[in-house]
Structure formats: C-alpha cells, structure tokens
Write an enzyme that holds these catalytic residues in place. Structure first.
Site, mmCIF file in Angstrom:
data_model
loop_
_atom_site.group_PDB
_atom_site.id
_atom_site.type_symbol
_atom_site.label_atom_id
_atom_site.label_comp_id
_atom_site.label_asym_id
_atom_site.label_seq_id
_atom_site.Cartn_x
_atom_site.Cartn_y
_atom_site.Cartn_z
ATOM 1 C CB ALA A 247 -1.104 -0.124 1.232
ATOM 2 C CE LYS A 248 -1.722 6.825 -3.028
ATOM 3 N NZ LYS A 248 -3.278 6.449 -2.772
#
Ligand code: GLU
Ligand code: ZN
Length: 318
Positions: A247-248
């Site tokens: 994820a980010k």
C-alpha cells in the site's frame, strides 16, 4: 470411452482496472506469463471492468502500458468484460432454469461486499440463507424491490492446486451461498470469470493466493454450467515490511511511477525473478530471458517481503 481431444494450452492475465498496478501485481503476472510461455501456451488479456465498484477511468490504458513495459506480451485483442454482458446473462438464465440460483433481497451493503473478487480481507460473513427458500421464478413477484441472484452452495469441491497441492476450503462455512449477479443488475466476479475463462478456452489460471477461496465457488459454476475448468495455481502475494499488503505506506511501488522515474523494467523483473528463486541475485533480466529458467516449485511458500532497501535498490538501478 474416447478421451476428449486436449485443448490447446492457454493462460490469461485478468487485471481489474481499479487503479495503478504495483510491483505485487507484476509478480503474479510474471509467474502466470512465464508458466504459460515455458509450456508453449498462449497468453490472453482480459480487463475485469465489471469486477468492482472501484473501477477507475484510464486504468485500462495504464495496465496496457505496464504490461508492455514489463515485456509481458499477449495474443489477440484484450477481452473487455463490459462488452460481454449478454454472455453472462445467458449463463444466469441457465442457472435460473436449473433452480441453482435464487433472488436475494438482503441489504445492498451485504450484497456488494460479496460481489467483487473477494480478496481475503473482503470475504464477508457467511450468508445465513435468509432468502434461500425462494424459487427462481419468484423474482417476478418482487416488484421494484432490488435483489441479487445467489448461487446455492450445496457442496464444496476440493481441488489440486498446482502450487499449493490438495486444497479443501469449505465454502459452505466460508461465505455460504454467493452472489452471481449484483442487485445493480450486473454480473458478479465469480460468474463473469467462469463464463470468460471457459469461453476463452483458458486451461491454466495462476493468480494471487488471496483468491484461493474463489476457486471452489468457480468449480461449482463450471459443474453447473457443464464447462471444463482450467488447472489452478495460487501464488503468494507481495507484502510490505510490516507484513501487510502493499500500500502507499510502503513507498511508491506503482509500476507507472517507477517507469516515469526512469527505472528499467529489467530491474523490476530481475528483483521478482530473484524473489521466485529463478536467479541467484537481483540482477537486470528480461521476461523473455526468464522463460527457460521458470519453475513454479522454486517460488517460496511465504509472501515476498518488499523491504524499503529492495525498493530503493530498483529505484536507483537506472
Ligand atoms: N480481476 C481479479 C483481480 O485483479 C483477478 C481475477 C482472477 O485472476 O481470477 O483481482
Ligand atoms: Zn437474502
């Protein structure tokens, strides 16, 4: 009994255009592509643009660019699910005739949750069978009430996964009767995938192991629709250092960003090849060069941890 003529070997990549593809997606596609190519099989591309409520405009073009950049070429034109609704509709009609589906008027929230490709964290609670007393014809008497179509799960087929071996995931407990047609009036992931894989003549499906629980459901649909299933292999995902899905917070692992930053695709492929045990160290190599080196049994059983050091290594490799 004469044995049926074997079908030509054919695989597919089936991305959902829900946003940018990252290094984790690339690893799964690379394994699927190499497995096919090393067996002399053809690879097709299918854009799963009915899969999710999270479809994003422009993602399809980005997927095509990503695959081209990685050197994962495919045969023919991409198959686009939104252009194939009549096919899914015909399959639903067949399931209705067989009384294998029933209209479900339970809340929209429950239904939508169950209707996308259920990556593990989206596997909803077991459907309690509230509407299973209904016959398929009762859909006509529901008036304007929105309803989904649910498939009656009376069995949970075990199957031999080419990577994980014998798998028995009891879908009677996990999820229960599942949605094949959403209340929004569009096919759900499980039905569309089966109809498409069968129509495209797909003989091998390699995908992330978070989709393993979908396979018994899909096998029930193959059986119900009298279609020949492919062989399945579910491979581990890529996770961040904290053990969670990419994820980010794990840095920018989007293929489009790496490409824009001037990273060479061979650096990404090399890292992934090393993570799969095909080469001794993460050195630049192309997908085509890996064809003779491919083996499924060297891929580790546990997820690949993309540490910030490894990410930095590919980011600075150009
Ligand atoms: N479109 C699904 C996804 O990207 C994959 C479906 C499949 O491989 O069966 O999660
Ligand atoms: Zn219901």
């Amino acid at each position: 009994m004469p044995s049926p003529t074997p079908r030509p070997l054919r695989a597919r990549l089936a991305p959902s255009p829900t946003g940018a593809q990252h290094v984790g997606n690339a690893r799964t596609y690379l394994i699927a592509w190499l497995s096919a190519r090393s067996q002399g099989a053809e690879v097709r591309l299918r854009i799963e643009d009915i899969d999710s409520p999270r479809i994003k405009q422009g993602s399809t073009d980005l997927i095509l660019e990503d695959l081209c950049w990685l050197g994962l070429n495919f045969t023919g034109e991409p198959i686009i699910q939104t252009t194939r609704i009549p096919l899914y509709d015909a399959a639903l009609e067949r399931l209705r005739e067989l009384e294998l589906v029933y209209p479900c008027t339970c809340t929209r929230g429950d239904i939508e949750q169950a209707a996308s490709a259920p990556h593990v964290e989206h596997e909803g609670p077991r459907y309690p069978g509230t509407c299973s007393h209904r016959r398929s014809g009762e859909a006509n008497s529901l008036g304007t009430r929105p309803f989904a179509w649910r498939f009656r799960v009376n069995a949970s087929p075990t199957f031999t996964d080419r990577f994980l071996g014998e798998l028995s995931i009891d879908i009677r407990e996990l999820g229960g009767d599942f949605v094949v047609w959403k209340s929004a009036g569009t096919p759900a992931y499980q039905l569309a995938v089966v109809v498409d894989d069968a129509a495209m003549g797909i003989t091998e499906v390699i995908r992330g192991d978070d989709l393993a629980p979908s396979t018994p459901r899909q096998l029930l649909l193959y059986r119900a629709l009298d279609l020949e299933p492919p062989v399945f292999a579910h491979v581990p995902l890529v996770i961040g250092q904290d053990g969670r899905r990419l994820a980010k917070r794990h840095g920018d692992t989007r293929l489009a960003s790496l490409r824009k930053d001037g990273v060479q695709p061979e650096s990404v492929i090399g890292l992934l090849a090393w993570s799969c045990g095909w080469v001794g160290e993460p050195r630049a190599i192309s997908a085509t060069e890996l064809i003779p080196l491919f083996r499924l049994d060297t891929v580790p059983r546990s997820p690949f941890v993309l540490t910030s050091e490894l990410l930095k290594k590919i980011e600075t490799s150009r």
